[in-house]
Design a protein around this motif. Sequence first.
Motif, PDB file in Angstrom:
ATOM      1  N   MET A   1      14.094 -90.090  98.124  1.00  0.00           N
ATOM      2  CA  MET A   1      13.189 -90.866  98.965  1.00  0.00           C
ATOM      3  C   MET A   1      12.432 -89.495  99.599  1.00  0.00           C
ATOM      4  O   MET A   1      12.973 -88.329  99.881  1.00  0.00           O
ATOM      5  CB  MET A   1      13.965 -91.635 100.268  1.00  0.00           C
ATOM      6  N   SER A   2      11.295 -89.858 100.189  1.00  0.00           N
ATOM      7  CA  SER A   2      10.378 -88.857 100.825  1.00  0.00           C
ATOM      8  C   SER A   2       9.763 -89.426 102.190  1.00  0.00           C
ATOM      9  O   SER A   2       9.606 -90.588 101.892  1.00  0.00           O
ATOM     10  CB  SER A   2       9.265 -88.151  99.980  1.00  0.00           C
ATOM     11  N   ASN A   3       9.868 -88.795 103.214  1.00  0.00           N
ATOM     12  CA  ASN A   3       9.299 -89.181 104.677  1.00  0.00           C
ATOM     13  C   ASN A   3       7.990 -88.335 104.963  1.00  0.00           C
ATOM     14  O   ASN A   3       8.460 -87.165 105.195  1.00  0.00           O
ATOM     15  CB  ASN A   3      10.411 -89.186 105.475  1.00  0.00           C
ATOM     16  N   PRO A   4       6.883 -88.792 104.641  1.00  0.00           N
ATOM     17  CA  PRO A   4       5.656 -87.721 104.914  1.00  0.00           C
ATOM     18  C   PRO A   4       5.263 -87.999 106.471  1.00  0.00           C
ATOM     19  O   PRO A   4       4.168 -87.442 106.563  1.00  0.00           O
ATOM     20  CB  PRO A   4       4.571 -88.388 103.980  1.00  0.00           C
ATOM     21  N   ASN A   5       6.162 -88.570 107.280  1.00  0.00           N
ATOM     22  CA  ASN A   5       5.592 -88.898 108.664  1.00  0.00           C
ATOM     23  C   ASN A   5       6.280 -87.598 109.458  1.00  0.00           C
ATOM     24  O   ASN A   5       7.262 -87.047 109.076  1.00  0.00           O
ATOM     25  CB  ASN A   5       6.392 -89.933 108.915  1.00  0.00           C
ATOM     26  N   GLY A   6       5.606 -87.484 110.784  1.00  0.00           N
ATOM     27  CA  GLY A   6       6.298 -86.506 111.759  1.00  0.00           C
ATOM     28  C   GLY A   6       7.481 -86.810 112.458  1.00  0.00           C
ATOM     29  O   GLY A   6       7.909 -86.267 113.405  1.00  0.00           O
ATOM     30  N   THR A   7       8.025 -87.925 112.098  1.00  0.00           N
ATOM     31  CA  THR A   7       9.391 -88.373 112.825  1.00  0.00           C
ATOM     32  C   THR A   7      10.305 -88.821 111.590  1.00  0.00           C
ATOM     33  O   THR A   7       9.882 -89.241 110.706  1.00  0.00           O
ATOM     34  CB  THR A   7       9.131 -89.739 113.739  1.00  0.00           C
TER      35      THR A   7
ATOM     36  N   ASN B   1      23.516 -95.642 104.157  1.00  0.00           N
ATOM     37  CA  ASN B   1      22.528 -95.285 105.093  1.00  0.00           C
ATOM     38  C   ASN B   1      22.215 -94.088 104.875  1.00  0.00           C
ATOM     39  O   ASN B   1      23.088 -92.854 104.527  1.00  0.00           O
ATOM     40  CB  ASN B   1      23.103 -95.299 106.592  1.00  0.00           C
ATOM     41  N   ARG B   2      20.948 -93.310 105.137  1.00  0.00           N
ATOM     42  CA  ARG B   2      20.494 -92.071 104.987  1.00  0.00           C
ATOM     43  C   ARG B   2      19.601 -92.038 106.120  1.00  0.00           C
ATOM     44  O   ARG B   2      18.495 -92.724 106.346  1.00  0.00           O
ATOM     45  CB  ARG B   2      19.847 -91.745 103.695  1.00  0.00           C
ATOM     46  N   THR B   3      19.485 -90.666 106.598  1.00  0.00           N
ATOM     47  CA  THR B   3      18.493 -90.234 107.693  1.00  0.00           C
ATOM     48  C   THR B   3      17.435 -89.294 106.874  1.00  0.00           C
ATOM     49  O   THR B   3      17.800 -88.090 106.267  1.00  0.00           O
ATOM     50  CB  THR B   3      19.051 -89.363 108.866  1.00  0.00           C
ATOM     51  N   ILE B   4      16.544 -89.437 106.743  1.00  0.00           N
ATOM     52  CA  ILE B   4      15.263 -88.727 106.055  1.00  0.00           C
ATOM     53  C   ILE B   4      14.507 -87.838 107.223  1.00  0.00           C
ATOM     54  O   ILE B   4      13.644 -88.389 107.861  1.00  0.00           O
ATOM     55  CB  ILE B   4      14.342 -89.641 105.301  1.00  0.00           C
ATOM     56  N   PRO B   5      14.665 -86.723 107.182  1.00  0.00           N
ATOM     57  CA  PRO B   5      13.828 -85.849 108.036  1.00  0.00           C
ATOM     58  C   PRO B   5      12.431 -85.739 108.181  1.00  0.00           C
ATOM     59  O   PRO B   5      11.762 -86.222 107.163  1.00  0.00           O
ATOM     60  CB  PRO B   5      14.241 -84.175 107.848  1.00  0.00           C
ATOM     61  N   ALA B   6      11.948 -85.517 109.167  1.00  0.00           N
ATOM     62  CA  ALA B   6      10.265 -85.683 109.333  1.00  0.00           C
ATOM     63  C   ALA B   6       9.846 -84.756 108.168  1.00  0.00           C
ATOM     64  O   ALA B   6      10.356 -83.656 107.961  1.00  0.00           O
ATOM     65  CB  ALA B   6       9.975 -85.028 110.773  1.00  0.00           C
ATOM     66  N   ASN B   7       8.786 -85.238 107.438  1.00  0.00           N
ATOM     67  CA  ASN B   7       8.148 -84.619 106.414  1.00  0.00           C
ATOM     68  C   ASN B   7       9.244 -84.182 105.475  1.00  0.00           C
ATOM     69  O   ASN B   7       9.202 -83.145 104.652  1.00  0.00           O
ATOM     70  CB  ASN B   7       7.346 -83.473 106.968  1.00  0.00           C
TER      71      ASN B   7
END
Length: 535
Positions: A311-317, A336-342
């Motif tokens: 997964m990728s998170n291209p957001n600033g949050t 559950n996973r937390t994907i860091p900002a960007n």
Amino acid sequence: MERVRFKSVAFAAALGALALAAVVAQDAGAKSGLRDNLTAEKLPYNQVLPALLPNSKENTSVIAQNNGTAAATIAMDIYTPQGVLVPSASKVETNVPPGGTRTFAQAINTGLTPGFRGVGVLSSDQPINALLVRDIEQAGTGRKSYSIHNAYPTGGSVVTLPYISNNLDNTYNTRFAIANTGSATACVTIAYAYVGGGGTTDAGTGGSGCATGHPIPVGGQIAFGPQTVTAEATQAMPAATAGRLMAATVTSTGAPVTVGVDAYLTSGPRKLGSYDGFIVDTGSPASDDLGTTISIPLALKLDGYYSQVLMSNPNGTAANATITYRSQGGQTYTVNRTIPANGTANHSVYEADGGIPEGFIGAATITSDQPIAAVLFRAKMTAPGSYIDEDLYTAVNGVPTDRATTTAKLPLIFRRAYGNNATCEAQGALCGYNSWVSITVPGGGTANVTLTTINDPTSAAPGCSGAATYTTTFAVTGSFVFYQNANSNNGLGANPACLWGGMTVTSDVPVIAIADVTTDLQPGDNDGLYNAFGS
């Protein structure tokens, strides 16, 4: 605006047959040949295909399907990475019937020289679906690797790539091609985000009208990989990315771009899996590929087969994501996973926190408090838990559930093409080219589906030359996989000795479908996985 995707199909023997199919079709009233006073601008529907390769060891073929309601003219133009048209390589197919397909094989295109690498642009006067098939042969062994891309008619200014690796563990690599789909120079930067945090940005050096970034001319492309390979027009990723597992975000100014990613191994098993970059455009839901609820159409931990989601998170949050695995029997398992900002995160069915048992087959749903992208990889071990992989690697894009449709089209479906039916029935061997189709109901409800498969009588596969249509109905609860090689619940409603064609799935509720094509006639990674085309 219509969008279409590319994913991998397969196979050395089939590539020769695919090339022949276009020739045979001419006897059925269709016409083909060099482009004659046609330009992409004159035909309203277009797809851009990065990284075409006519090479003795690495080749591509393009399969185009008429998705309209009238006979189509389909044209293929080929450009150098610098955006220069190669007129001698342009091809045109006319009078292609609705649902019909034509193949543009670069290996037999006499207008291209061995070693050429460039960009293909399909255009048509009818809507079209298209698949880009890539095969790579290992020098000295003949073992093959295959992958499939879906084609995009348009791109975006921001594209996220959930899985990028640069010589990870001296084995795992990716190569990605960025193609300009606009009418002006694209100025491209790439931001890499490492697993575990941190990253680096490749801002390019500018030039050719770009203050910063890598300039990509109209109709051109640029490719990145672990090393600079001038013959393949590939530049090296930044040195800081060496040995890293990461995601990447491609940002373009001046013109939209599309991105195709190939994942492969530099040693050990033959593995090649491909996926398409995800357009980030939150202001235009019709173009945006991100979602807060994403369907992963296949998940499994069965007989050595296993899946992994990246997964990728291209957001600033930072994004808080939950992966819910659901078996065909209805059992659920949550991670559950937390994907860091960007940043990026992933999960394999073999990780302990999932508690997923051996024998699991089903699908997964990812929910997130931020829009994210996800890609599914599928591989196979020699035995459950052996951690020794075989020659198999496929990838497919996760699909936001709001992209589910009541009609899904699959341009390439096989049953025992080029196979030996007697040996297949008696020994399960020499079954030839076969496919399977996975259908998922977002939310786990029930869909009443009708599957209609039309054989292509021009395929030239022995026993496949007759016109035939197969129709069956089925109630899918949650998800179900139809194996065309099986003699029951195969999605055909019959057991033809040979089938080479395309399938249309219609449903009373929105569904998401994918298909895989494979063969047992040669060694190597013979699987190609692709997303269905919704309509």
